[in-house]
Design an enzyme around this catalytic site. Structure first.
Site, short mmCIF file in Angstrom:
data_model
loop_
_atom_site.label_atom_id
_atom_site.label_comp_id
_atom_site.label_asym_id
_atom_site.label_seq_id
_atom_site.Cartn_x
_atom_site.Cartn_y
_atom_site.Cartn_z
N GLU A 34 49.79 29.34 46.84
CA GLU A 34 50.02 30.78 46.78
C GLU A 34 50.47 31.28 48.15
O GLU A 34 50.02 30.79 49.18
CB GLU A 34 48.72 31.49 46.37
CG GLU A 34 48.86 33.00 46.25
CD GLU A 34 47.55 33.70 45.93
OE1 GLU A 34 47.60 34.76 45.30
OE2 GLU A 34 46.48 33.18 46.31
N LYS A 65 51.53 36.99 39.07
CA LYS A 65 50.06 36.93 38.99
C LYS A 65 49.51 38.12 38.22
O LYS A 65 49.84 39.27 38.49
CB LYS A 65 49.50 36.91 40.41
CG LYS A 65 48.00 36.70 40.51
CD LYS A 65 47.60 36.60 41.98
CE LYS A 65 46.13 36.36 42.15
NZ LYS A 65 45.77 36.27 43.59
N CYS A 90 45.77 31.49 41.76
CA CYS A 90 44.55 31.80 42.50
C CYS A 90 43.47 32.49 41.67
O CYS A 90 42.78 31.86 40.88
CB CYS A 90 44.91 32.63 43.73
SG CYS A 90 43.62 32.62 45.02
#
Length: 288
Positions: free
Chosen positions: A43, A115, A156
């Site tokens: 990330e 995300k 993440c």
């Protein structure tokens, strides 16, 4: 489905995208030199930037991003699938996305994922994060094909939302991906166990490249990039917080074998929740 070698690239990205792209290139070349045909970076590969003014200065559109351009060139030159775990991209509407890009051996972007879950938390010792102040959350799960295997994309903090990975597994994903920049505090507590849990409960490989160490913008990340098999065994790990590479063989047939042994994807059932209320009654809710 063909067996292939996958690599996780662990980085310590700073605030200079050009320098980070150079560091990424060296590590990707190292991974390809070890035989990896799918390489994943962490990330925020492009830059780890905390302050709003720095984000406004450094974040650009996808077509102008040095990380994306470098990745496309490398993927084509090396003949690999290169998965940029994420980089910050300025969208057409002026907002920013925390975006993953999967690039083919032809140098073409074949999938992107923004995300979904924003890291908005207050940790111990005064550590606080408001990712939603910097990025617009995504709204769709994404799968893509790599060497005959189906990958599910995530980033993440998504790791803490198992329904995303279950949705991707039910859509056929044998490999789940979780490039990350986990804080040291949360990583020490939960990184290994959550990655292994997502692998076990979905009968899938999990590939998770990570940021590691002390970054220019002041944050500290955990490192320990991992590749986990569908039985929850760690196949490869960068077992520290410094830049590095780890490689493991991915055989998608192992996912099918694990799902035959533990067929929980097939055995899931719809159900209702009966919450007791005052007076002895129940409030009925549906679930799955």
């Amino acid at each position: 489905m063909a067996v292939f070698k996958a690599a996780v690239v662990q980085m310590r990205s700073g605030m200079d995208p050009e320098r980070n792209a150079t560091d990424m290139e060296a590590l990707v070349r190292e991974a390809a030199g070890q035989g990896a045909t799918y390489v994943q970076t962490p990330e925020m590969t492009g830059a780890m930037v905390r302050e709003k003014e720095d984000r406004a200065r450094l974040f650009v559109a996808e077509e102008d991003d040095v990380t994306v351009a470098t990745a496309r060139r490398l993927a084509k030159e090396l003949g690999i699938f290169l998965h940029i775990g994420s980089t910050a991209i300025r969208r057409d509407d002026g907002k920013s996305a925390n975006r993953a890009l999967l690039i083919s051996p032809r140098g073409e972007t074949i999938a992107t994922y923004d995300k979904i879950h924003m890291f908005d938390v207050d940790l111990d010792h005064g550590e606080s994060w408001r990712e939603s102040a910097a990025y617009e959350p995504g709204t769709r799960a994404v799968t893509a094909n790599v060497d005959g295997a189906t990958l599910g994309l995530a980033i993440c903090y998504d790791l803490r939302f198992p329904q995303l990975f279950r949705t991707e597994a039910l859509a056929g994903a044998e490999v789940l991906t979780v490039p990350a920049a986990f804080t040291r505090q949360t990583g020490e507590a939960h990184w290994h166990v959550l990655l292994r849990a997502r692998a076990i409960e979905n009968g899938a490989f999990v590939i998770a490249a990570a940021q590691g160490g002390q970054h220019e913008d002041g944050r500290e990340t955990f490192g320990h990039s991992l590749i986990v098999d569908p039985w929850g065994r760690i196949l490869a790990e960068v077992d520290h917080d410094r830049p590095g590479v780890a490689v493991a063989e991915i055989d998608p047939a192992q996912s099918a074998a694990a799902r035959r042994k533990i067929p929980n994807l097939k055995n899931a059932r719809e159900f209702t929740l009966a919450a007791a209320v005052t007076g002895g009654g129940h409030l009925e809710r549906t679930g799955s």
